[in-house]
Design an enzyme around this catalytic site. Structure first.
Site: not given
Ligand code: CO
Length: 221
Positions: A44, A46, A48, A100, A103
């Site tokens: 992803c 993302d 993080r 994750h 999400c």
């Protein structure tokens, strides 16, 4: 103010490069000549979930493709090109699809949010919801339901990777290649193997059966 923010990035880059060069003076010169990663990471976008960083790897060890909600679509030439180059040219031995928990993309798909262009992209995650509705509807806690959907999305994308002509052809010519599904916990920084690794065309059928039966069992409960 903005310039200052960017200056911090460039300063930190200089410190980072200096630290690596201090421990291995030839590191960048050697890496500039070639890359030979063993792993392709599909994850992803993302912020993080920083792929290379969270598995403690250094530059040169992992080929990376990231998009919103780590989706593998058979008509996405961006993702397919990354996969083709990784498998045919770099000869990676493992493709890791990593989602994750928590999400945002998966959550938006679940809540049917209206966010714009991305809604079209997230239709693919809504297909996963539709296919696993029986299992998902039995989970009452919304957070657990989202986390399970994040996992199911990874499993479906593993199957999508394994079904591509790229991976199918690699297996046909006897190239060693394993596709894995992992989930990352934002809350503890840990990766978990979802146990859906596929290493041959026959394995794909077994994995597909496992996924569909899993949903079927939940339906009967
Ligand atoms: Co995400």
């Amino acid at each position: 103010m903005k310039d200052k923010d960017l200056k911090r990035l460039l300063d930190q880059n200089r410190e980072w490069a200096a630290a690596i060069t201090a421990s291995d003076p030839e590191f960048f010169q050697n890496l500039a000549k070639q890359q030979s990663p063993k792993y392709l990471w599909i994850g992803c976008a993302d912020s993080r979930v920083p792929a290379t960083q969270l598995v403690g790897m250094v530059p040169g060890e992992m080929f990376v493709h990231r998009n919103v909600a780590n989706v593998v679509v058979h008509t996405d030439f961006n993702c397919l090109s990354v996969m083709q180059y990784a498998v045919d040219v770099l000869k990676v031995e493992h493709i890791i699809v990593c989602g994750h928990h928590g999400c945002g993309g998966v959550k938006a798909a679940m809540e049917n949010s209206q966010l714009g262009l991305i809604d079209n992209w997230l239709r693919h995650v809504q297909d996963v919801i539709r296919d696993h509705e029986p299992e998902l509807s039995h989970i009452n806690d919304p957070e657990r339901q989202l986390d399970r959907l994040c996992e199911l999305n990874v499993i479906e994308q593993v199957l999508n990777v394994a079904r591509t002509t790229i991976v199918q052809s690699a297996w046909q010519r006897g190239q060693e290649l394993v596709v894995h599904g992992w989930i990352y916990g934002l809350e503890d920084g840990l990766l978990r193997d979802l146990g859906v690794s596929i290493d041959c065309a026959e394995g794909l059928e077994a994995a597909y059966q496992g996924v569909t039966e899993g949903s079927g069992q939940n339906r009967e409960r």
